[in-house]
Write a protein that holds these residues in place. Structure first.
Motif, PDB file in Angstrom:
ATOM      1  N   LEU A  83      47.923  41.158  -8.502  1.00 35.54           N
ATOM      2  CA  LEU A  83      49.361  40.957  -8.291  1.00 35.54           C
ATOM      3  C   LEU A  83      49.702  39.481  -8.152  1.00 35.54           C
ATOM      4  O   LEU A  83      49.982  38.985  -7.070  1.00 35.54           O
ATOM      5  CB  LEU A  83      49.826  41.727  -7.047  1.00 35.54           C
ATOM      6  CG  LEU A  83      49.547  43.229  -7.051  1.00 35.54           C
ATOM      7  CD1 LEU A  83      50.132  43.892  -5.817  1.00 35.54           C
ATOM      8  CD2 LEU A  83      50.106  43.887  -8.313  1.00 35.54           C
ATOM      9  N   ASN A  84      49.688  38.788  -9.272  1.00 33.94           N
ATOM     10  CA  ASN A  84      50.092  37.390  -9.290  1.00 33.94           C
ATOM     11  C   ASN A  84      51.608  37.327  -9.430  1.00 33.94           C
ATOM     12  O   ASN A  84      52.172  37.850 -10.395  1.00 33.94           O
ATOM     13  CB  ASN A  84      49.412  36.661 -10.454  1.00 33.94           C
ATOM     14  CG  ASN A  84      49.602  35.158 -10.378  1.00 33.94           C
ATOM     15  OD1 ASN A  84      50.719  34.680 -10.193  1.00 33.94           O
ATOM     16  ND2 ASN A  84      48.529  34.424 -10.519  1.00 33.94           N
ATOM     17  N   VAL A  85      52.256  36.691  -8.471  1.00 35.38           N
ATOM     18  CA  VAL A  85      53.727  36.669  -8.443  1.00 35.38           C
ATOM     19  C   VAL A  85      54.300  36.052  -9.713  1.00 35.38           C
ATOM     20  O   VAL A  85      55.331  36.492 -10.228  1.00 35.38           O
ATOM     21  CB  VAL A  85      54.226  35.901  -7.198  1.00 35.38           C
ATOM     22  CG1 VAL A  85      55.742  35.762  -7.242  1.00 35.38           C
ATOM     23  CG2 VAL A  85      53.790  36.612  -5.923  1.00 35.38           C
ATOM     24  N   ARG A  86      53.618  35.047 -10.265  1.00 35.60           N
ATOM     25  CA  ARG A  86      54.128  34.389 -11.481  1.00 35.60           C
ATOM     26  C   ARG A  86      54.142  35.335 -12.676  1.00 35.60           C
ATOM     27  O   ARG A  86      54.905  35.135 -13.614  1.00 35.60           O
ATOM     28  CB  ARG A  86      53.291  33.153 -11.799  1.00 35.60           C
ATOM     29  CG  ARG A  86      53.472  32.007 -10.811  1.00 35.60           C
ATOM     30  CD  ARG A  86      52.747  30.761 -11.298  1.00 35.60           C
ATOM     31  NE  ARG A  86      51.325  30.999 -11.417  1.00 35.60           N
ATOM     32  CZ  ARG A  86      50.456  30.906 -10.407  1.00 35.60           C
ATOM     33  NH1 ARG A  86      50.886  30.594  -9.204  1.00 35.60           N
ATOM     34  NH2 ARG A  86      49.171  31.129 -10.590  1.00 35.60           N
ATOM     35  N   ASP A  90      60.429  38.869 -15.432  1.00 44.62           N
ATOM     36  CA  ASP A  90      61.653  39.659 -15.393  1.00 44.62           C
ATOM     37  C   ASP A  90      61.471  41.021 -14.738  1.00 44.62           C
ATOM     38  O   ASP A  90      62.431  41.773 -14.585  1.00 44.62           O
ATOM     39  CB  ASP A  90      62.220  39.853 -16.808  1.00 44.62           C
ATOM     40  CG  ASP A  90      61.183  40.415 -17.761  1.00 44.62           C
ATOM     41  OD1 ASP A  90      59.998  40.461 -17.387  1.00 44.62           O
ATOM     42  OD2 ASP A  90      61.566  40.808 -18.879  1.00 44.62           O
ATOM     43  N   ALA A  91      60.252  41.356 -14.318  1.00 46.65           N
ATOM     44  CA  ALA A  91      60.033  42.640 -13.652  1.00 46.65           C
ATOM     45  C   ALA A  91      60.265  42.553 -12.147  1.00 46.65           C
ATOM     46  O   ALA A  91      60.299  43.582 -11.459  1.00 46.65           O
ATOM     47  CB  ALA A  91      58.611  43.140 -13.914  1.00 46.65           C
ATOM     48  N   LEU A 143      45.352  54.992 -16.475  1.00 47.12           N
ATOM     49  CA  LEU A 143      46.421  55.409 -17.383  1.00 47.12           C
ATOM     50  C   LEU A 143      46.998  54.218 -18.144  1.00 47.12           C
ATOM     51  O   LEU A 143      47.277  54.314 -19.344  1.00 47.12           O
ATOM     52  CB  LEU A 143      47.531  56.108 -16.600  1.00 47.12           C
ATOM     53  CG  LEU A 143      47.258  57.550 -16.143  1.00 47.12           C
ATOM     54  CD1 LEU A 143      48.440  58.084 -15.357  1.00 47.12           C
ATOM     55  CD2 LEU A 143      46.979  58.446 -17.336  1.00 47.12           C
ATOM     56  N   LEU A 144      47.193  53.097 -17.455  1.00 45.70           N
ATOM     57  CA  LEU A 144      47.731  51.911 -18.120  1.00 45.70           C
ATOM     58  C   LEU A 144      46.749  51.383 -19.156  1.00 45.70           C
ATOM     59  O   LEU A 144      47.150  50.893 -20.213  1.00 45.70           O
ATOM     60  CB  LEU A 144      48.037  50.824 -17.087  1.00 45.70           C
ATOM     61  CG  LEU A 144      49.194  51.114 -16.115  1.00 45.70           C
ATOM     62  CD1 LEU A 144      49.400  49.945 -15.164  1.00 45.70           C
ATOM     63  CD2 LEU A 144      50.475  51.415 -16.876  1.00 45.70           C
ATOM     64  N   ARG A 145      45.451  51.467 -18.847  1.00 43.25           N
ATOM     65  CA  ARG A 145      44.447  51.021 -19.807  1.00 43.25           C
ATOM     66  C   ARG A 145      44.510  51.867 -21.072  1.00 43.25           C
ATOM     67  O   ARG A 145      44.348  51.375 -22.183  1.00 43.25           O
ATOM     68  CB  ARG A 145      43.052  51.145 -19.167  1.00 43.25           C
ATOM     69  CG  ARG A 145      42.291  49.837 -19.140  1.00 43.25           C
ATOM     70  CD  ARG A 145      40.883  49.935 -18.670  1.00 43.25           C
ATOM     71  NE  ARG A 145      40.557  51.021 -17.804  1.00 43.25           N
ATOM     72  CZ  ARG A 145      40.453  50.956 -16.481  1.00 43.25           C
ATOM     73  NH1 ARG A 145      40.706  49.828 -15.858  1.00 43.25           N
ATOM     74  NH2 ARG A 145      40.106  51.996 -15.772  1.00 43.25           N
ATOM     75  N   ALA A 154      54.643  48.350 -17.388  1.00 39.10           N
ATOM     76  CA  ALA A 154      53.290  48.364 -16.821  1.00 39.10           C
ATOM     77  C   ALA A 154      53.274  47.647 -15.477  1.00 39.10           C
ATOM     78  O   ALA A 154      52.635  48.107 -14.518  1.00 39.10           O
ATOM     79  CB  ALA A 154      52.309  47.704 -17.790  1.00 39.10           C
ATOM     80  N   GLN A 155      53.980  46.518 -15.381  1.00 44.60           N
ATOM     81  CA  GLN A 155      54.029  45.785 -14.114  1.00 44.60           C
ATOM     82  C   GLN A 155      54.772  46.575 -13.045  1.00 44.60           C
ATOM     83  O   GLN A 155      54.375  46.589 -11.874  1.00 44.60           O
ATOM     84  CB  GLN A 155      54.706  44.431 -14.332  1.00 44.60           C
ATOM     85  CG  GLN A 155      53.851  43.428 -15.094  1.00 44.60           C
ATOM     86  CD  GLN A 155      54.605  42.149 -15.378  1.00 44.60           C
ATOM     87  OE1 GLN A 155      55.830  42.130 -15.417  1.00 44.60           O
ATOM     88  NE2 GLN A 155      53.877  41.075 -15.605  1.00 44.60           N
ATOM     89  N   LEU A 156      55.855  47.240 -13.425  1.00 47.26           N
ATOM     90  CA  LEU A 156      56.599  48.051 -12.462  1.00 47.26           C
ATOM     91  C   LEU A 156      55.709  49.132 -11.857  1.00 47.26           C
ATOM     92  O   LEU A 156      55.666  49.320 -10.638  1.00 47.26           O
ATOM     93  CB  LEU A 156      57.811  48.691 -13.145  1.00 47.26           C
ATOM     94  CG  LEU A 156      58.977  47.771 -13.513  1.00 47.26           C
ATOM     95  CD1 LEU A 156      60.012  48.522 -14.337  1.00 47.26           C
ATOM     96  CD2 LEU A 156      59.625  47.202 -12.268  1.00 47.26           C
TER      97      LEU A 156
END
Length: 606
Positions: A83-86, A90-91, A143-145, A154-156
């Protein structure tokens, strides 16, 4: 093999079985292109309640709970490391809404579903409803993989799963403390004080551990080979200390610790994260096998039609309402809202925490607490199977997956790379040509090819290039060292078998030669950058030839003996690059993309 209990496995054999089943299920899922989570669930049910070969409570005993607790802590820590904030970009607004609004709304709607659909009392519904906030990083990650989703949805899903896992566990703790206050002599002030102290301690320990490790690693106070062991030790210590003060607060502490380290810009961060990803895959497999094998058939038989009603209400009402209300009037597009709303798989954290609080409620005299564990398992099984088989087609229907045909990224804007990109593009293969020199991309832009102006390894590329749309990378610049760096850095993302580079220039001295263990597969028929550039100057051109039963690969080779094969496009349109090591393999219906010298046609005679 047996111990004191007849038919029981000794602990060593039990752990070996768990490892073999977990990794075996992952491998089989990869080979058959099936959801790995589903196969792990089936494997655990078969060897556990199905055949009775493995009973974790019997064969592992008292170690079962601490093993699962530690595994979940490490899984959440590794999730925090991603979880890198950068990377949010836009998510970010959607993630904040799913955490700040989604958590309490999910708690409310889940509690209502439990009370009115499952028939649980308000006490059990409030406690279990808090746990149902979690969506499960142990399930979301595989699942994302598999789904190859676009970046923002995916980020959400990823951020919500990891952050709300810790929030959900604490929500259950809060609800349980309220139940204790209402049914004992404990004062509300004392309970609230203990709860607040535990949460503050968890946050403080997580931040302190993350800051301490980051500082030690940056100042070289820990040897490189000791970084991962030290990391593991500190994670376990942080989790244990926090959990000793307030149950389940350790999950919050290790998540905060992981997020802090992810945003600390450590030089060795990628190596640490990749190692922990491998460890997490093993842990996810093992924990799923353990929990599935530990289920009691008699307990599951006690579930009635109300359990089915609860599962349907949780999947079709509680989850969609939570997401759609949370993301209302947000900048998240409606397609992404729908995907997130109808994607809520639950995982090991739900089953583990639900079992714990179910037992505690039963001890307090709430008989319906005994129904929490089987309800949790049924919901996990239902969501794992449902989303395992429907997430990919649903995301594809919404247009939120990578391209149907995995494309090719070509790094370097030379005449060779541009020509290969143009040939693949004409064959309907998605391509992207990347180069930090704008002038080198001029020919590609004139040909109408998609381009990226910048370094493919830069943070800008990570944010603006949808890597999920591409399945292979070809590093084709004039710099062997940079080609090797690109191939080495992107290999974990694409898989080493899908990363290629031009043949390196031969070095007279070993001290100037790059290690053979670095880089990707060689492509270009044994020709390096200078050779290929010269060949393009001499009039060599790219041709795409379709193979048939009458014109097989052997006939193609005779028609163009000097041609350099570079890619094979299968009958379904999927490209496969031709490496120098593996050679050319293609059947009827395939198309061969090759660099052909002047005078050779690489087409059937006549």
């Amino acid at each position: 093999m047996a111990t004191g209990t007849e038919g029981a496995l000794n602990p060593v054999m039990a752990f070996a079985l768990v490892g073999a089943l977990g990794v075996g299920a992952q491998w089989l899922a990869w080979r058959l292109r099936l959801p790995a989570i589903v196969l792990m669930l089936v494997a655990g049910l078969v060897v556990g309640p199905g055949l009775g070969v493995f009973d974790p409570s019997r064969d592992i005993g008292d170690l079962m709970s601490p093993i699962i607790a530690i595994a979940v802590a490490i899984i959440l820590f590794e999730g925090g490391l991603t979880l890198n904030v950068r990377s949010l970009a836009d998510a970010a607004p959607g993630v904040l809404r799913l955490v700040i609004l989604g958590a309490p709304l999910g708690w409310l709607f889940s509690a209502l579903a439990l009370h009115y659909a499952a028939g649980l009392g308000w006490a059990a519904s409030a406690v279990f409803g808090g746990i149902l906030i979690v969506t499960g990083p142990t399930v979301i990650a595989p699942l994302l993989r598999q789904a190859r989703l676009a970046r923002r949805p995916a980020q959400l899903l990823q951020w919500e799963a990891i952050v709300n896992d810790a929030v959900g566990a604490l929500a259950a703790v809060l609800a349980f403390e309220v139940v204790i206050v209402l049914n004992s002599n404990v004062s509300p002030g004392a309970a609230a004080g203990d709860m607040a102290f535990g949460i503050l301690l968890a946050l403080g320990l997580g931040l302190l551990s993350g800051w301490g490790l980051s500082s030690a690693f940056r100042r070289a106070l820990v040897a490189e080979y000791m970084k991962v062991p030290v990391l593991f030790a500190v994670v376990l210590l942080t989790f244990a200390l926090s959990d000793a003060v307030l149950h389940e607060s350790g999950l919050l502490a290790v998540t905060v610790m992981g997020v802090f380290i992810a945003n600390a810009d450590l030089p060795s961060y990628d190596e640490i994260r990749r190692f922990k990803e491998h460890a997490t895959i093993l842990l996810v497999s093992g924990v799923f096998i353990l929990l599935a094998a530990d289920m009691d058939i008699d307990t599951l038989r006690t579930l009635d039609w109300r359990a089915l009603g609860f599962v349907l209400a949780a999947i079709l009402l509680a989850r969609p309402l939570t997401v759609l209300v949370s993301l209302a009037f947000s900048p998240v597009p409606w397609r992404e809202r729908l995907l997130v709303a109808f994607t809520g798989p639950r995982g090991v954290v739900l089953v583990a925490v639900a079992g714990l609080f179910g037992e505690r409620l039963t001890e307090l005299g709430f008989e319906d607490g005994a129904r929490i564990a089987p309800l949790a398992f049924v919901l996990v099984a239902a969501t794992v199977v449902l989303h395992g088989f429907t997430m990919v087609p649903f995301a594809r229907w919404l247009g939120l997956t990578g391209a149907e045909k995995p494309g090719v990224i070509l790094v370097g804007g030379s005449s060779f790379a541009t020509g290969l990109a143009e040939a693949l593009h004409k064959a309907d293969v998605p391509v992207l040509l990347a180069d930090p020199n704008r002038s080198r991309l001029r020919s590609a832009r004139d040909a109408g090819l998609p381009t990226f102006y910048g370094d493919i390894l830069s943070e800008a590329a990570e944010h603006s290039v949808e890597l999920v749309s591409y399945g292979s990378v070809v590093a084709a610049t004039d710099n062997d060292a940079y080609n090797t760096l690109v191939a080495t850095d992107l290999a974990p993302e694409f898989g080493r078998e899908h990363v290629y580079q031009l043949k390196r220039a031969r070095q007279e001295s070993r001290r100037h030669a790059l290690p053979a263990s670095l880089g990707g597969r060689a492509i270009g028929g044994g020709h390096g950058y200078l050779d290929l550039t010269r060949m393009m100057t001499e009039g060599w051109r790219f041709r795409t030839t379709k193979l048939t039963e009458e014109f097989p690969i052997e006939a193609w080779r005779k028609a163009a003996p000097d041609a350099v094969p570079l890619a094979v496009i299968g009958p379904n349109g999927t490209p496969r690059l031709v490496s120098d090591e593996n050679g050319l393999r293609a059947g009827a219906g395939s198309r061969v993309v090759a660099l052909v010298p002047p005078g050779e046609t690489a087409t059937p005679a006549g």
